[in-house]
Design a protein around this motif. Sequence first.
Motif, short mmCIF file in Angstrom:
data_model
loop_
_atom_site.label_atom_id
_atom_site.label_comp_id
_atom_site.label_asym_id
_atom_site.label_seq_id
_atom_site.Cartn_x
_atom_site.Cartn_y
_atom_site.Cartn_z
N LEU A 1 0.84 -1.20 0.00
CA LEU A 1 0.00 0.00 0.00
C LEU A 1 0.87 1.25 0.00
CD1 LEU A 1 -2.84 1.40 0.44
CD2 LEU A 1 -2.24 1.43 2.87
N CYS A 2 0.57 2.18 -0.89
CA CYS A 2 1.21 3.49 -0.87
C CYS A 2 0.16 4.54 -1.23
CB CYS A 2 2.37 3.57 -1.86
SG CYS A 2 3.24 5.16 -1.80
N MET A 3 0.00 5.52 -0.33
CA MET A 3 -1.03 6.55 -0.52
C MET A 3 -0.43 7.90 -0.87
SD MET A 3 -3.91 5.39 2.24
CE MET A 3 -5.13 6.42 1.44
N PHE A 4 0.76 7.88 -1.47
CA PHE A 4 1.32 9.10 -2.07
C PHE A 4 1.91 8.73 -3.43
CE2 PHE A 4 4.05 7.40 1.29
CZ PHE A 4 5.24 7.09 0.64
N ALA A 5 1.15 7.88 -4.15
CA ALA A 5 1.63 7.38 -5.44
C ALA A 5 0.54 7.49 -6.51
CB ALA A 5 2.09 5.93 -5.29
N GLU A 6 -0.15 8.65 -6.52
CA GLU A 6 -1.20 8.83 -7.53
C GLU A 6 -0.65 8.91 -8.94
OE1 GLU A 6 -0.45 12.96 -5.69
OE2 GLU A 6 -0.49 10.86 -5.06
N ALA A 7 0.66 9.14 -9.11
CA ALA A 7 1.28 9.18 -10.44
C ALA A 7 1.58 7.77 -10.90
CB ALA A 7 2.54 10.02 -10.40
N SER A 8 0.53 6.95 -11.00
CA SER A 8 0.67 5.54 -11.39
C SER A 8 -0.29 5.24 -12.53
CB SER A 8 0.34 4.61 -10.21
OG SER A 8 1.18 4.86 -9.10
N GLU A 9 0.11 4.33 -13.41
CA GLU A 9 -0.80 3.93 -14.49
C GLU A 9 -2.01 3.19 -13.92
OE1 GLU A 9 -0.81 1.46 -18.72
OE2 GLU A 9 0.74 1.03 -17.23
N ASN A 10 -1.76 2.30 -12.97
CA ASN A 10 -2.84 1.55 -12.35
C ASN A 10 -2.91 1.87 -10.87
OD1 ASN A 10 -3.76 -0.16 -14.60
ND2 ASN A 10 -1.66 -0.96 -14.51
N GLN A 11 -4.11 1.96 -10.36
CA GLN A 11 -4.27 2.19 -8.93
C GLN A 11 -4.20 0.88 -8.16
OE1 GLN A 11 -6.99 5.28 -7.44
NE2 GLN A 11 -7.99 3.68 -6.23
N GLU A 12 -4.84 -0.17 -8.71
CA GLU A 12 -4.78 -1.49 -8.09
C GLU A 12 -4.26 -2.52 -9.08
OE1 GLU A 12 -7.66 0.89 -5.86
OE2 GLU A 12 -7.98 0.11 -7.88
N GLU A 13 -3.40 -3.39 -8.59
CA GLU A 13 -2.93 -4.53 -9.36
C GLU A 13 -2.99 -5.76 -8.46
OE1 GLU A 13 0.89 -3.75 -11.04
OE2 GLU A 13 0.19 -2.08 -12.27
N LEU A 14 -3.70 -6.78 -8.91
CA LEU A 14 -3.85 -8.02 -8.14
C LEU A 14 -3.26 -9.18 -8.92
CD1 LEU A 14 -6.39 -6.07 -7.42
CD2 LEU A 14 -7.29 -8.10 -6.29
N VAL A 15 -2.55 -10.05 -8.23
CA VAL A 15 -1.96 -11.24 -8.85
C VAL A 15 -2.29 -12.44 -7.98
CG1 VAL A 15 0.14 -12.36 -9.68
CG2 VAL A 15 -0.05 -9.85 -9.78
N VAL A 16 -2.83 -13.48 -8.60
CA VAL A 16 -3.07 -14.76 -7.92
C VAL A 16 -2.27 -15.82 -8.66
CG1 VAL A 16 -4.78 -16.47 -7.22
CG2 VAL A 16 -5.39 -14.04 -7.25
N VAL A 17 -1.42 -16.54 -7.93
CA VAL A 17 -0.55 -17.54 -8.52
C VAL A 17 -0.91 -18.92 -7.98
CG1 VAL A 17 1.83 -18.27 -8.96
CG2 VAL A 17 1.31 -15.83 -8.65
N GLY A 18 -1.21 -19.83 -8.90
CA GLY A 18 -1.43 -21.23 -8.54
C GLY A 18 -0.28 -22.08 -9.02
N ASP A 19 -0.33 -23.37 -8.73
CA ASP A 19 0.77 -24.22 -9.17
C ASP A 19 0.71 -24.55 -10.65
OD1 ASP A 19 -1.37 -25.99 -9.05
OD2 ASP A 19 -0.68 -26.91 -7.18
N ALA A 20 -0.40 -24.18 -11.33
CA ALA A 20 -0.51 -24.43 -12.76
C ALA A 20 -0.55 -23.16 -13.60
CB ALA A 20 -1.76 -25.26 -13.05
N GLY A 21 -0.61 -21.99 -12.98
CA GLY A 21 -0.66 -20.75 -13.74
C GLY A 21 -0.93 -19.56 -12.84
N LYS A 22 -1.19 -18.42 -13.45
CA LYS A 22 -1.45 -17.21 -12.68
C LYS A 22 -2.44 -16.33 -13.41
CE LYS A 22 1.65 -13.84 -12.76
NZ LYS A 22 2.92 -13.09 -12.70
N VAL A 23 -3.10 -15.45 -12.66
CA VAL A 23 -4.03 -14.49 -13.24
C VAL A 23 -3.75 -13.13 -12.61
CG1 VAL A 23 -5.82 -15.16 -11.58
CG2 VAL A 23 -6.46 -13.91 -13.64
N GLU A 24 -3.77 -12.09 -13.43
CA GLU A 24 -3.52 -10.72 -12.98
C GLU A 24 -4.69 -9.84 -13.37
OE1 GLU A 24 0.70 -9.42 -13.95
OE2 GLU A 24 0.54 -11.22 -15.19
N ALA A 25 -5.02 -8.88 -12.49
CA ALA A 25 -6.07 -7.90 -12.79
C ALA A 25 -5.52 -6.51 -12.54
CB ALA A 25 -7.30 -8.15 -11.92
N LYS A 26 -5.82 -5.58 -13.46
CA LYS A 26 -5.32 -4.22 -13.34
C LYS A 26 -6.48 -3.23 -13.44
CE LYS A 26 -0.86 -5.44 -15.39
NZ LYS A 26 0.09 -5.22 -16.51
#
Length: 453
Positions: free
Chosen positions: A320-345
């Motif tokens: 978490l950083c609340m002085f980083a509004e100069a970002s392309e994405n506000q939230e980035e989530l990554v879930v990694v399993g043993d067979a692959g991964k999924v990311e949301a932006k």
Amino acid sequence: PKSRACCKALLAEAFRMSRTVVELVHLLWLLLAFLAPVRSYTPRVAYLDRRAVVERAQAPPSKRKMTLGYGIIGVGQMGREHIKNLQLLREDGMDLRLTAVADSHAESLELTRALLDTLPDMGKPQVYENYEDLINDDSVDVIVICTPNMHHVEVLRAVIPSGKHVLVEKPMCTTPADCLEVHSLVSRSGLYGPQKAVFWVAMEYRYIRPIERLLEIADSGDIGRVRMVSIREHRYPFLIKVGNWNRFSKNTGGTLVEKCCHFFDLMLRIVGSSPVRVYASGAMDVNHQDESYDGAVPDIIDNAFVLVDFQCGARACLDLCMFAEASENQEELVVVGDAGKVEAKVPVDEVTIGMREQGGQRPIETIPPPEDAKKVVKESTPVAERLREAGYHEGSTYWEHVNFYQCISKDEDDASRLADVALQDGLMAVMVGAAAEVCLSVCPSSFALWCFC
């Protein structure tokens, strides 16, 4: 030995933080009460079928009264966002109306009247300064609670005996002790649960479209058993609220409760297991440094790392950083399993799915692995502009309300009439956030640990 040392530190902190005997009892009760709800916790898996949900919501109910009357307690910024989204539901054919609003803040009421003047289809709801008058209004079937965090528990104490449907904004309460009190009040009332009134906690991040798609993929099992979850939010500082209440942890529960309960809820929802350890490091390094309110200096942290270990062996991380509004994405989530991964932006509204060759069962023979072995697919998850314009949450408040409306519109004898985000979910999200806050208060200068077990 480490667990004993941790418990001693937590007990010492409980005595230090307790200004009254009542507060001490609450904190000690909290330590004892952690065991049962944590070890038995399993989040409910549910998400929207967007192609069918609006059509189902528009279908006339068979046994309930035709038009649901909504009352909103607290019409600050978030309360007015709920009003805008209820208007969208009306435009989309859902049978509801805003029958009452309540707020003790004159400016908020004036802004709400001005908003309602632009939404003539919403009619003229009754305006109250006392929320108890709204609770007692027979035209109100559904109560949406949007007051400042520290008032949630007192409002819920008054609302729960009414047996009316409840949608309470996050966090459910500012402390685990208050959440446990609400849990007890709801249980003892006998008015909420299957085939009764619905109690729903407003964790709208579950309904942000790319995040919802991430949940669908993780639930499907396509990426295998979930091993790691990473959530990053780099955003702007806290907004100015009525009376600047959100500048102080005593009012909010602390940043890791107020803001980050969303992310702990998502971690719990994705992993589907009980948390056993929370580690945290954070501080107020940049924001609010020169602010003072009636001589009081803000104490809400503006950056943190939090790690959560789960009983199943998975782990999760919050950045978490609340002085980083100069970002392309506000939230980035990554879930990694043993067979692959999924990311949301968010807000680019993009989901990336990557699958390991043969589910990761085949040894890697080439370093680095060839590009054609990565099997990466990108999906776009666009959000309608009218939904974006109705608030600050990427259309998720709309979809949250659609799902809530659909739930409470079911026949009372329908066993599937269950909240997607139940009271237990709200309790657990606050517990993890509070554990992280305790880490910082017990040992603020180092990487600290809270053991749930």
